[in-house]
Design an enzyme around this catalytic site. Structure first.
Site, PDB file in Angstrom:
ATOM      1  N   ASP A 205      -5.568  -0.344  -1.872  1.00 17.84           N
ATOM      2  CA  ASP A 205      -6.544  -1.251  -2.808  1.00 17.84           C
ATOM      3  C   ASP A 205      -7.665  -1.742  -1.940  1.00 17.84           C
ATOM      4  O   ASP A 205      -8.056  -1.764  -0.929  1.00 17.84           O
ATOM      5  CB  ASP A 205      -5.601  -2.588  -3.121  1.00 17.84           C
TER       6      ASP A 205
ATOM      7  N   GLY B  56       0.749  -1.240   0.098  1.00 19.73           N
ATOM      8  CA  GLY B  56       0.141   0.034   0.078  1.00 19.73           C
ATOM      9  C   GLY B  56       0.727   1.320  -0.056  1.00 19.73           C
ATOM     10  O   GLY B  56       0.393   2.277  -0.268  1.00 19.73           O
TER      11      GLY B  56
ATOM     12  N   ASP C 274       0.707   3.105   4.436  1.00 23.80           N
ATOM     13  CA  ASP C 274      -0.409   3.862   3.783  1.00 23.80           C
ATOM     14  C   ASP C 274      -1.302   4.309   4.718  1.00 23.80           C
ATOM     15  O   ASP C 274      -1.728   5.648   4.686  1.00 23.80           O
ATOM     16  CB  ASP C 274      -1.121   3.055   2.499  1.00 23.80           C
TER      17      ASP C 274
ATOM     18  N   ASP D  82      -4.963   2.197  11.000  1.00 19.54           N
ATOM     19  CA  ASP D  82      -6.261   1.922  11.250  1.00 19.54           C
ATOM     20  C   ASP D  82      -6.387   1.615  12.819  1.00 19.54           C
ATOM     21  O   ASP D  82      -6.321   2.334  13.672  1.00 19.54           O
ATOM     22  CB  ASP D  82      -6.962   0.745  10.370  1.00 19.54           C
TER      23      ASP D  82
END
Ligand code: 5GP
Length: 179
Positions: free
Chosen positions: A158, A43, A99, A102
């Site tokens: 993605d 990512g 990237d 979370d």
């Protein structure tokens, strides 16, 4: 870009403005250090390619690829190293490029592994941060954009390996994955 599937959150220009700012900040902070930039595949590849060109310092680059241990153990944050770094990080000032952060579980695990290898410092730079979803105590030192809990694709990110080539940071419309 298929605008029936995605909604643009930050366009290429907004992203590049922010990437330039991050590059300048990192350039100031890492003067005289031994900078090793570590990209987490896949990512981070586009963000990292743009970011390193905005860092005006001597630096080295390496990559690491990790995967979760399957659905049942995702919440444990245990990851398997699919591709390890090529070189030692001993005495290096490691800057991890991710990237998106979370829950933070993946980076927490990676940081613990790398800490044991004797780096001089470890910091994190992420393009996107979803702080509302955090489960592990991870506070990235450099954050491109703090965002609410949407599923993001594009600019390297993605969904089922698609959309990585979209130049903008986009929200994937729920109609795509709720089908
Ligand atoms: P964490 O361990 O912080 O929960 O997970 C981080 C990883 O989950 C990211 O590196 C990314 O691969 C994936 N991820 C989390 N949120 C998103 C998202 O909104 N879009 C995409 N494409 N991947 C995400």
């Amino acid at each position: 870009m298929d605008l029936e599937q995605v909604e643009i959150l930050f366009d290429r220009e907004q992203v590049m403005t922010r990437v330039k700012e991050l590059g300048q900040e990192i350039t100031n902070d890492y003067q005289g250090k031994n900078l090793l930039v570590v990209g987490i595949l896949k990512g981070a590849f586009i963000f990292m390619a743009d970011l390193v060109r905005e860092i005006d310092l001597p630096l080295e680059i390496d990559f690491m690829d990790v995967s979760s241990y399957g659905v049942s153990t995702v919440s444990s944050g245990e990851v398997r190293i699919v591709k390890d770094l090529d070189y030692s990080i001993r005495k290096k000032d490691v800057l991890i490029i991710e990237d998106i952060v979370d829950t933070g579980l993946t980076l927490h695990y990676i940081k613990e592994i790398l800490k044991k290898r004797g780096p001089r410092s470890i910091k994190i730079c992420c393009l996107l941060d979803k702080p509302s979803r955090r489960k592990a105590e991870i506070i990235p030192e450099y954050v491109g954009f703090s965002i609410p809990d949407n599923f993001i694709v594009g600019y390297g990110l993605d969904y089922a390996e698609q959309y990585r080539n979209y130049p903008a940071v986009c929200i994937l419309k729920p109609s795509v994955y709720e089908k």
